[in-house]
Design an enzyme around this catalytic site. Structure first.
Site, mmCIF file in Angstrom:
data_model
loop_
_atom_site.group_PDB
_atom_site.id
_atom_site.type_symbol
_atom_site.label_atom_id
_atom_site.label_comp_id
_atom_site.label_asym_id
_atom_site.label_seq_id
_atom_site.Cartn_x
_atom_site.Cartn_y
_atom_site.Cartn_z
ATOM 1 C CG ASP A 59 -12.565 -74.691 -21.396
ATOM 2 O OD1 ASP A 59 -12.953 -75.070 -22.519
ATOM 3 O OD2 ASP A 59 -13.181 -74.926 -20.336
ATOM 4 C CG ASP A 75 -11.074 -75.403 -26.366
ATOM 5 O OD1 ASP A 75 -10.707 -74.279 -26.771
ATOM 6 O OD2 ASP A 75 -12.088 -75.570 -25.664
ATOM 7 C CG ASP A 128 5.614 -82.022 -28.906
ATOM 8 O OD1 ASP A 128 6.664 -82.653 -29.083
ATOM 9 O OD2 ASP A 128 5.419 -81.296 -27.920
ATOM 10 C CG ASP A 132 8.771 -86.265 -26.689
ATOM 11 O OD1 ASP A 132 8.930 -85.341 -25.874
ATOM 12 O OD2 ASP A 132 8.542 -87.453 -26.355
ATOM 13 C CD GLU A 141 12.472 -83.699 -25.000
ATOM 14 O OE1 GLU A 141 12.236 -83.288 -23.848
ATOM 15 O OE2 GLU A 141 11.789 -84.577 -25.560
ATOM 16 C CG HIS A 181 5.911 -79.879 -21.759
ATOM 17 N ND1 HIS A 181 6.884 -79.513 -22.659
ATOM 18 C CD2 HIS A 181 5.836 -81.228 -21.833
ATOM 19 C CE1 HIS A 181 7.360 -80.583 -23.247
ATOM 20 N NE2 HIS A 181 6.754 -81.641 -22.763
#
Length: 569
Positions: free
Chosen positions: A25, A33, A102, A210, A269, A342
């Site tokens: 951050d 960020d 992604d 994804d 994925e 994740h």
């Protein structure tokens, strides 16, 4: 255009995944960020990775931490500005690395303008961009059982939500705020291709896609099988690698990538994909994907269909699974190599010893993974041996899947402590706690209040301390990555599993031409005597820093040895 008969550039590459909200951050607002990532690029370049995979930073209401996108061509202000993104991209390229984004196109956010127009009225020209269906005949709209079919959502409850305004249901395989796109509609596909081309023209180097094998669904949307004791049907057979999936991916390849020059990467994925399906997805002559993410190996320590009912991994099951994929993709195709991301708990806590042998077990699993054939993925913090979060209260969790599970389990009469233990072991939030940079406040992640609590062990486990240690996991990862870059045996060699039925020994051989490497790992906290045929070789890499006893492995010890002269001499 690529030559499908030549080894691709990514065969010796290593990918690093960044979960932006938890990485660094720069503003003090508690959220990671883009500028924070830019500030850490030298750290990543020094590690030696080739590609950065950035989890979603697009505009999103954040019902599923960015995997619900409301505008695919805009950066969410949470992560910074468009200029911040361009600065990050330039910084990555300046250091010789690549960036993949992604791509979340099985579904959009319910706040996406396309869904708003689709939901506005039945005769909207966007109506069939999503899956809308009437209630089941004989039921009152909105009542239990009136859903168009019995599919359950991956995050609990029905996969259908009723819209009283238009008196129909819409399909969402995940949260109600993530309505599924209807890929049967050619306008949907054309818009996705245009968006992908827009990002590629902007300079990104490809996409991690994804749940991409969910985009083709059986248009009849039949009911799924309800398991004993279950409530909802399993719709997976009707949307996993569905009837037009290869057609859709080949069309995407032609529309976005076929005429592009330079190096790019497409990673799919593909939950539920089999080895045979992966061969089709990744055969370079078919023009679909470069590699797949598959889930077989990270499902071995849980009851099928229920990640919350977990048990200790049987190493023999893992060896069987990895061997099947290594052999199945040996002639054609390519696999991603990972244990953490994740969506997975920290693997040093899950499969290793995150206490007394944290260094040894973290480096053992890294070695076993990276020495297989495929492209290794490093999830942020993995290179430091970061552990599971250790949360003890439900108020510490942020993940929608975890919160839904907690509420549903308690409503069914489960004990609170039992549910919390399941979350401590398997929640996705275990991987999403802030990156641990220093032993300062909030682990150096932010000067403000982090959006999710920092792991309490950050004073002992952090990048600053690890990199200065003579037992640095980060420095060990550097050696692993360098070995893949320099050795064709590691990147392209054949794989041969040894001692498949041994309960704690993981041993295999890699070979290419006259060169052969032997990898032996002791997946336990006890010393292990090696079989007599596995003791010889010249040490290339090991996590104890010395050759040790050639006939014995210490707790969680792994060795990579060159046996070329022993086998060929």
């Amino acid at each position: 255009m690529r030559d499908p008969d030549r080894p691709a550039w990514w065969t010796n590459a290593v990918v690093y995944q960044i979960y932006p909200r938890s990485f660094a951050d720069s503003t003090g607002n508690g959220n990671g960020d883009l500028a924070g990532i830019t500030n850490k690029l030298d750290y990543l370049a020094e590690l030696g990775v080739d590609v950065i995979w950035l989890s979603p930073v697009h505009e999103s209401p954040q019902f599923d931490n960015g995997y619900d996108i409301s505008n695919y061509r805009r950066i969410d202000s949470m992560y910074g500005s468009e200029a911040d993104f361009d600065t990050l991209l330039d910084g990555i390229h300046a250091r010789g690395m690549k960036l993949i984004m992604d791509l979340v196109v099985n579904h959009t956010s319910s706040e996406h303008e396309g869904f708003r127009r689709s939901a506005a009225r039945r005769d909207s020209e966007e109506r069939d961009s999503y899956w809308w269906r009437d209630p089941r005949p004989g039921f009152e709209p909105g009542e239990p059982g009136a859903e168009p079919n019995n599919w359950g959502s991956h995050f609990g409850g029905s996969a259908w939500t009723y819209d009283p305004a238009t008196e129909q249901y819409y399909l969402h395989l995940f949260t109600p705020q993530q309505p599924d796109l209807n890929w049967e509609n050619p306008r949907v596909r054309a818009k996705v291709h245009a968006m992908m081309n827009w990002w590629m023209d902007r300079g990104v180097d490809g996409f991690r896609m994804d749940v991409i094998n969910f985009i083709s669904k059986d248009p009849s949307l039949p009911d799924g099988v309800v398991e004993p004791g279950g409530v909802w049907g399993d719709g997976a057979p009707h949307f996993t690698s569905g009837p037009r999936i290869h057609e859709f991916l080949q069309e995407m390849q032609r529309a976005v990538f076929q005429n592009r020059t330079g190096d790019y990467l497409t990673v799919g994925e593909t939950p539920g994909a089999t080895v045979d399906q992966a061969v089709l997805f990744t055969d370079p002559h078919r023009g679909e994907l470069d590699m797949v993410f598959q889930f077989e190996h990270v499902s071995l320590d849980q009851r099928p269909g229920n990640k919350w009912e977990y048990h200790e991994l049987d190493l023999r099951d893992l060896k069987t699974s990895w061997n099947r994929w290594q052999r199945g993709l040996a002639a054609t195709g390519w696999n991603s190599l990972y244990l953490g991301n994740h969506d997975q708990p920290r693997h040093v806590s899950r499969f290793g010893d995150d206490g007394a042998y944290r260094y040894e077990s973290a480096t053992l699993w890294a070695t076993l993974l990276h020495l297989h054939r495929g492209t290794p993925y490093v999830f942020q913090g993995e290179e430091l041996g970061m552990t599971n979060a250790g949360f003890t209260e439900i108020g510490d969790y942020r993940d929608v899947e975890s919160l839904n599970f907690y509420a549903d389990a308690l409503s069914r009469g489960a004990e609170r402590e039992t549910v919390l233990r399941a979350l401590q072991a398997m929640s996705r939030d275990n991987a999403r706690t802030p990156m641990q940079w220093t032993d300062g406040p909030h682990a150096g992640f932010t000067s403000g209040t982090p959006w999710i609590p920092v792991n309490s062990n950050y004073r002992d486990i952090n990048a600053e301390r690890d990199r200065a240690s003579d037992r640095s996991i980060y420095r060990y990862y550097q050696k692993l990555i360098r070995l893949r870059h320099e050795s064709d045996v590691v990147s392209l060699g054949d794989f041969h599993l040894l001692d498949a039925e041994h309960p704690v020994l993981y041993a295999f051989r890699r070979s290419r031409g006259d060169q052969q490497f032997l990898v032996t790992g002791n997946v336990s906290g006890e010393e292990l005597e090696l079989p007599s045929n596995l003791g010889s070789g010249d040490l290339i890499l090991g996590n104890y820093g010395d050759a040790g006893d050639p006939h014995r492995l210490r707790p969680w010890e792994v060795r990579v040895v060159d046996i070329s002269t022993y086998e060929n001499g």
